[in-house]
Design a protein around this motif. Sequence first.
Motif, PDB file in Angstrom:
ATOM      1  N   MET A  47      -6.174  35.617 -31.520  1.00 28.55           N
ATOM      2  CA  MET A  47      -5.183  35.931 -30.489  1.00 28.55           C
ATOM      3  C   MET A  47      -3.836  35.304 -30.837  1.00 28.55           C
ATOM      4  O   MET A  47      -2.784  35.915 -30.604  1.00 28.55           O
ATOM      5  N   SER A  48      -3.878  34.119 -31.381  1.00 30.33           N
ATOM      6  CA  SER A  48      -2.640  33.441 -31.761  1.00 30.33           C
ATOM      7  C   SER A  48      -1.910  34.206 -32.851  1.00 30.33           C
ATOM      8  O   SER A  48      -0.674  34.173 -32.925  1.00 30.33           O
ATOM      9  N   GLU A  49      -2.654  34.890 -33.720  1.00 33.92           N
ATOM     10  CA  GLU A  49      -2.016  35.738 -34.739  1.00 33.92           C
ATOM     11  C   GLU A  49      -1.154  36.813 -34.086  1.00 33.92           C
ATOM     12  O   GLU A  49      -0.026  37.067 -34.501  1.00 33.92           O
ATOM     13  N   PHE A  50      -1.701  37.461 -33.075  1.00 31.37           N
ATOM     14  CA  PHE A  50      -0.937  38.494 -32.378  1.00 31.37           C
ATOM     15  C   PHE A  50       0.282  37.909 -31.673  1.00 31.37           C
ATOM     16  O   PHE A  50       1.361  38.509 -31.672  1.00 31.37           O
ATOM     17  N   LEU A  51       0.116  36.739 -31.084  1.00 31.27           N
ATOM     18  CA  LEU A  51       1.192  36.146 -30.294  1.00 31.27           C
ATOM     19  C   LEU A  51       2.265  35.494 -31.146  1.00 31.27           C
ATOM     20  O   LEU A  51       3.425  35.380 -30.735  1.00 31.27           O
ATOM     21  N   GLY A  52       1.875  35.024 -32.321  1.00 30.59           N
ATOM     22  CA  GLY A  52       2.826  34.306 -33.171  1.00 30.59           C
ATOM     23  C   GLY A  52       2.937  32.840 -32.820  1.00 30.59           C
ATOM     24  O   GLY A  52       3.800  32.129 -33.332  1.00 30.59           O
ATOM     25  N   HIS A  53       2.063  32.347 -31.935  1.00 33.55           N
ATOM     26  CA  HIS A  53       2.016  30.927 -31.579  1.00 33.55           C
ATOM     27  C   HIS A  53       0.628  30.636 -31.014  1.00 33.55           C
ATOM     28  O   HIS A  53      -0.095  31.559 -30.624  1.00 33.55           O
ATOM     29  N   PRO A  54       0.221  29.363 -30.959  1.00 35.02           N
ATOM     30  CA  PRO A  54      -1.105  29.035 -30.429  1.00 35.02           C
ATOM     31  C   PRO A  54      -1.252  29.508 -28.981  1.00 35.02           C
ATOM     32  O   PRO A  54      -0.409  29.232 -28.136  1.00 35.02           O
ATOM     33  N   VAL A  55      -2.335  30.221 -28.705  1.00 38.33           N
ATOM     34  CA  VAL A  55      -2.541  30.776 -27.376  1.00 38.33           C
ATOM     35  C   VAL A  55      -2.955  29.682 -26.395  1.00 38.33           C
ATOM     36  O   VAL A  55      -3.703  28.764 -26.749  1.00 38.33           O
ATOM     37  N   ASP A  56      -2.453  29.762 -25.182  1.00 41.71           N
ATOM     38  CA  ASP A  56      -2.896  28.879 -24.108  1.00 41.71           C
ATOM     39  C   ASP A  56      -4.177  29.473 -23.533  1.00 41.71           C
ATOM     40  O   ASP A  56      -4.144  30.568 -22.958  1.00 41.71           O
ATOM     41  N   PRO A  57      -5.327  28.774 -23.667  1.00 40.94           N
ATOM     42  CA  PRO A  57      -6.603  29.355 -23.231  1.00 40.94           C
ATOM     43  C   PRO A  57      -6.812  29.356 -21.724  1.00 40.94           C
ATOM     44  O   PRO A  57      -7.773  29.951 -21.245  1.00 40.94           O
ATOM     45  N   VAL A  58      -5.939  28.700 -20.967  1.00 35.93           N
ATOM     46  CA  VAL A  58      -6.117  28.633 -19.518  1.00 35.93           C
ATOM     47  C   VAL A  58      -5.522  29.857 -18.836  1.00 35.93           C
ATOM     48  O   VAL A  58      -6.153  30.488 -17.996  1.00 35.93           O
ATOM     49  N   PHE A  59      -4.290  30.223 -19.210  1.00 36.63           N
ATOM     50  CA  PHE A  59      -3.607  31.344 -18.548  1.00 36.63           C
ATOM     51  C   PHE A  59      -3.196  32.441 -19.535  1.00 36.63           C
ATOM     52  O   PHE A  59      -3.477  33.621 -19.307  1.00 36.63           O
TER      53      PHE A  59
END
Length: 658
Positions: free
Chosen positions: A523-535
């Motif tokens: 998911m972080s690949e798609f976002l371009g940054h580490p994903v927040d797993p809470v929200f």
Amino acid sequence: MKKLWENWKPQRKNGLLYCYFGMLLLFELVVRAWTVRPFFAVGLLLLCLLSLAGALLLSFLTLLLPEKLRRPAALLLTPGAALICGGQLVYYSYFNTYFRVFSMTHGGQAAQFWRDILREILQCGLPLLLLLAGVVLFELLLLRFTELRSESLRGLWKLPAAAALSLLLCAAATLAGDHSPNSPYDAAFRVNSIDASVEHFGVGTAFFLDGGRMLFGFHPAAPAESRPMPGDGEEEETAEVEETPLPPNVMDVDFEALAEAETDGTLAAMDRYFAQEEPSLQNEKTGLFRGKNLVMICGESFSSFAIHPVYTPTLYKLQNEGFTFTNFYNPIWDVSTIDGEYVYTQGLLPKAGTWSMQDSAGNRLPFTMGNQFRKLGYKTLAYHNHYAEYYGRTESHPNMGYTYKGLGTGLKVTEIWPESDLQMLELTTGEYVGQGPFHVYYMTVSGHKNYNFTGQNMCARHREAVADLEMSEACRAYLACHIELDLAMEHLLRELEAAGELEDTVIVLCGDHYPYGLTEEEMSEFLGHPVDPVFEMYKSSLILYNSATPPETVDKPCSSLDVLPTLSNLFGLEYDSRLLAGRDVFSDAPALVMFNDRSWITELAFYNGKTGEVTLRGSASLPRDYVEQVNQVVFNKFWFSQLILETDYYARVLGDNL
């Protein structure tokens, strides 16, 4: 405890208790290490106490058996416990939640995914090997080093007495501790959450709690009355009053009179609750789509990651030329897809520990789009391109007002895994386009995990289309399988335009849940940054498109729960906003996005239900008692959604209006 062992010679000699305690604790710790964060918390202490209680009870039950049956029983218990824990590890790896006792009664349907299950077993190799090693170790101890003979059962009663003492200590710690959301107290007495139960009490206790709740029901103490969430309500008091205020979206129901006449305490409490709920008002969007057709799609694992200007241009067009919801969330619930459908199509929160959609098949459901449009004389159809009876859809979907077809009941899609969304649309658009007013509901399947180019046919079908994408295989495969959904949407637009019905049709597309087939790293690949797993993990896209309506951006936080009341208002349908857990996004009702762990988002703050951490959305401070009041609102939304399902409440209060 020392005297207990000294006074009871047979138990001291055979050491059965130590074997059971070591076995249960090891298995619990393996599951906790791989699924629970943080590992070190109060739940770890409770887990140890409960494992001791379990070992004492198992020792007692084993020694009650005739002597020749004790060893076989003990030898069967060890792999049985390992099987349950191993099953939870694999299930959690696949669904990001734990299976329930109810799930075991419907295991035959899950067996259809045996290839995916095998893949998950391989991915859980290390913890499963640890469980297997534990089985071998304790079997050897039981066979070679543990004597199960005893000359007398004198003193055997001390085992359940010690177990009761251990349980009392655990209960005392739970009652004396924190009572906030997602505390041990909350998991024991206020919410029926398998995730919270495992986190605080371990797999064994969670399993027994869940089984008891399934058999006898779960009804926590009556919740406190809800008050309007602070902030928006107070601001409205100082706002200039409109000369001609718009009416509320309500129906003719006298809840106060119902409560006065009701002798059943639960129903009377429901009447009083809905009497004090504030309805949402009609607004400038009320009736915007009145008289138009509606195509409503629940996209398997659909998310913002599936929208790309090059690879999925039709989805990109629908997203950017319709309403753009910048703060839309797609939470996951206990039963992934079918609970996601339930929230999307009924505007209610699902009941934990069951299939709420299937349970609703015997209820009156006046607010589903199928029933509302059928009442207006529309043609109402529903389709699913996997097995029609899966999750009981052959019972639930006709009750929502649809003539329903799926694989095996009239929809002749090619039976591969997963089936084609494009083929489903090609086979079905001719059944409604150009044939008068219609509302159609689709549940797709092409976007189903796992995301690879070997076992997922839709990924493999479009492998070459994403070959130039510089991302991991899973990310490329995720986008590839959604090309099939994109082609299905392209076919739909083409057919509508050819029939001259494009401008008169509204298209809504929402995911059933976030793409849990992708890891956080992917998911972080798609976002371009580490994903927040809470929200952030649950932040997604809602497509709401009509070619004759100008694009518009909506920043208000909202979720899949809000789709039904929003559509009801947009189409000018008669509904009662007090009787739905979701809210019309375009109304002045304060925003509220709720998650399964009781985390929430409002226009003022983010609240992490696991940690109690509050993050402000702006610079202003929160009103006094804001978090406590919103927590109560959230609890009530879950509780009364469950009661609506259990009591068939709509049939009671709406009567002739159904």
